[in-house]
Write an enzyme that holds these catalytic residues in place. Structure first.
Site, PDB file in Angstrom:
ATOM      1  N   LYS A 180     -42.660  -8.525   1.326  1.00 25.86           N
ATOM      2  CA  LYS A 180     -43.392  -7.861   2.401  1.00 25.86           C
ATOM      3  C   LYS A 180     -43.305  -8.632   3.713  1.00 25.86           C
ATOM      4  O   LYS A 180     -42.762  -9.725   3.767  1.00 25.86           O
ATOM      5  CB  LYS A 180     -44.847  -7.647   1.974  1.00 25.86           C
ATOM      6  CG  LYS A 180     -44.988  -7.006   0.614  1.00 25.86           C
ATOM      7  CD  LYS A 180     -44.285  -5.661   0.517  1.00 25.86           C
ATOM      8  CE  LYS A 180     -44.104  -5.325  -0.946  1.00 25.86           C
ATOM      9  NZ  LYS A 180     -44.395  -3.994  -1.346  1.00 25.86           N
TER      10      LYS A 180
HETATM   11  C1  PLP Z   1     -45.141  -3.646  -2.671  1.00 25.67           C
HETATM   12  C2  PLP Z   1     -45.745  -2.314  -2.721  1.00 25.67           C
HETATM   13  C3  PLP Z   1     -46.911  -2.058  -3.458  1.00 25.67           C
HETATM   14  C4  PLP Z   1     -47.540  -3.047  -4.401  1.00 25.67           C
HETATM   15  O1  PLP Z   1     -47.776  -4.293  -3.925  1.00 25.67           O
HETATM   16  P1  PLP Z   1     -47.938  -5.550  -4.919  1.00 25.67           P
HETATM   17  O2  PLP Z   1     -48.568  -6.566  -4.065  1.00 25.67           O
HETATM   18  O3  PLP Z   1     -46.566  -5.923  -5.377  1.00 25.67           O
HETATM   19  O4  PLP Z   1     -48.819  -5.124  -6.031  1.00 25.67           O
HETATM   20  C5  PLP Z   1     -47.460  -0.794  -3.383  1.00 25.67           C
HETATM   21  N1  PLP Z   1     -46.896   0.172  -2.637  1.00 25.67           N
HETATM   22  C6  PLP Z   1     -45.769  -0.029  -1.931  1.00 25.67           C
HETATM   23  C7  PLP Z   1     -45.214   1.073  -1.117  1.00 25.67           C
HETATM   24  C8  PLP Z   1     -45.150  -1.269  -1.969  1.00 25.67           C
HETATM   25  O5  PLP Z   1     -44.003  -1.437  -1.291  1.00 25.67           O
END
Ligand code: PLP
Length: 399
Positions: A188
């Site tokens: 992210k």
């Molecule tokens: C990464 C992501 C998540 C989940 O995040 P985590 O921290 O890995 O649980 C949910 N929705 C989207 C669109 C994502 O890209």
């Protein structure tokens, strides 16, 4: 391969972590007026809420848990339906499934985010919420989505896990609907290894989300009395070490997004116009995070050919974010009598087969973004990547 925040992990993160370690106290709760308590989680919540211009934030274990907390906060019950895009990470669906509900998939538009025009036909008496996803750092058509939501009296939970820092008409994504969920995993915008943030402007939703994330407690565990506990919860708490890293990253996030936007502008200009190819629609070109440059070709064959030359894949060929590649999700949908075959969402299938994600800040083969640049690329590297791309799209000479 990680997101941009990871590339910028440095001295600031180290300092924040050492601050916690030297205090010897790693749990998120403590006496705020005790100098030995570093209150990183609490501070992270305060700073992130301020950045999003909302009243409340709960830090938690992951983006997935933030989504689950959001569903609990709106009073979700078994069998409830949530309308979601057919292009997203699996966690959007699994949060709904583990809240006891059913993800109802809808088509995307050519921004590769939930198409408000397709949402309405999926609304039934069981629909409990809309969950748009700001995919690939790009805000959804939130005016359209909020309009459908208002007309049907439905709360909107924004899955902003891929779009931390993006704005839509001047407002931070995640702050437009009732609740917004963010992720701090390594792919992210900013990262603490793992972690999540949930924001809302609504006190009641905040208290319910907070309670669910920590065994029914009130915010900061103030004033819970035996005999007066109303909510059962679980444990999705963040700890002080994670929060320390997240806090240092958060303080870099504006600079990070500004750098990505600048790099993307140069990359896109250097690629320029290509016959038979266009760029995906951006609902707010000023507001996106610019983590990726997504191109759409006129035909799926051409997209696949170009992707192969670049040693990457089309979006449809990437394994992780495309409904038709999610065998476990398809099995769940089949069990619940929902459309589950490849071809059930023809517009989504068509767009994803013609799309290639070029990395700008998120370098991730799982996203189909194995080719491109990263946040630390120099101008020369950006120009060279653009030249390589232009060679790959050059029409084959027939003579
Ligand atoms: C990464 C992501 C998540 C989940 O995040 P985590 O921290 O890995 O649980 C949910 N929705 C989207 C669109 C994502 O890209």
């Amino acid at each position: 391969m990680p997101g941009p925040g990871f590339y910028w992990m440095g001295e600031e993160e180290k300092r924040e972590v050492l601050d916690v370690l030297e205090s010897g106290y790693l749990f998120r709760y403590g006496q705020l007026d005790d100098p030995a308590f570093k209150a990183k989680t609490y501070t992270l919540e305060q700073e992130f809420a301020r950045q999003c211009d909302v009243a409340h934030c709960v830090a938690c274990a992951s983006g997935t848990s933030a989504l689950l907390m959001a569903l609990q906060a709106i009073g979700f019950s078994a069998g409830d339906e949530v309308i979601v895009p057919a292009y997203t990470f699996v966690a959007t669906y699994s949060a709904i499934v583990f809240a006891g509900g059913i993800p109802v998939l809808a088509e995307i538009d050519d921004s590769l985010t939930l198409d408000p025009a397709d949402v309405e036909r999926h609304i039934t008496p069981r629909t409990r919420a809309l969950m748009p996803v700001h995919m690939l750092g790009n805000p959804c058509d939130m005016d359209g989505i909020m309009d459908v939501a208002r007309r049907h009296g439905l709360p909107v939970i924004e899955d902003a896990c891929q779009a931390n820092g993006a704005t839509y008409h001047g407002r931070r994504v995640g702050s437009i609907g009732a609740l917004g969920a963010f992720s701090l995993n390594i792919f992210k915008i900013i990262s603490s290894g793992d972690g999540g943030l949930l924001v809302t402007d609504d006190r009641e939703l905040y208290e319910r989300a907070f309670a669910f994330h920590d065994q029914g407690h009130t915010p900061n565990r103030a004033g819970v009395e035996v005999g007066r506990r109303t909510t059962l919860g679980l444990n999705f708490r963040m700890n002080e070490l994670t929060a320390a890293v997240a806090l240092a990253q958060l303080r870099k996030s504006d600079r990070l997004v500004a750098t990505l936007r600048e790099n993307k502008r140069r990359f896109r200009e250097a690629i320029g116009k290509v016959p038979g190819m266009r760029y995906r629609t951006l609902h707010d070109p000023e507001g996106e995070c610019a983590t990726l440059l997504t191109v759409l070709f006129d035909s799926a064959d051409r997209a696949a050919d170009v992707a192969a030359r670049l040693n990457t894949t089309t979006v449809a060929q990437s394994g992780w974010h495309v409904y038709s590649n999610m065998e476990h999700v398809l099995a769940f949908l089949r069990e619940h009598g929902r459309p589950h075959a490849i071809g059930a969402y023809p517009r989504t299938d068509d767009l994803l087969a013609r799309a290639i994600n070029l990395s700008v800040g998120v370098v991730d083969r799982g996203l189909g973004a194995a080719f491109g640049i990263n946040i630390n690329s120099t101008d020369g590297e950006i120009d060279r990547a653009a030249a390589t791309f232009r060679e790959a799209v050059a029409p084959v000479q027939v003579d």
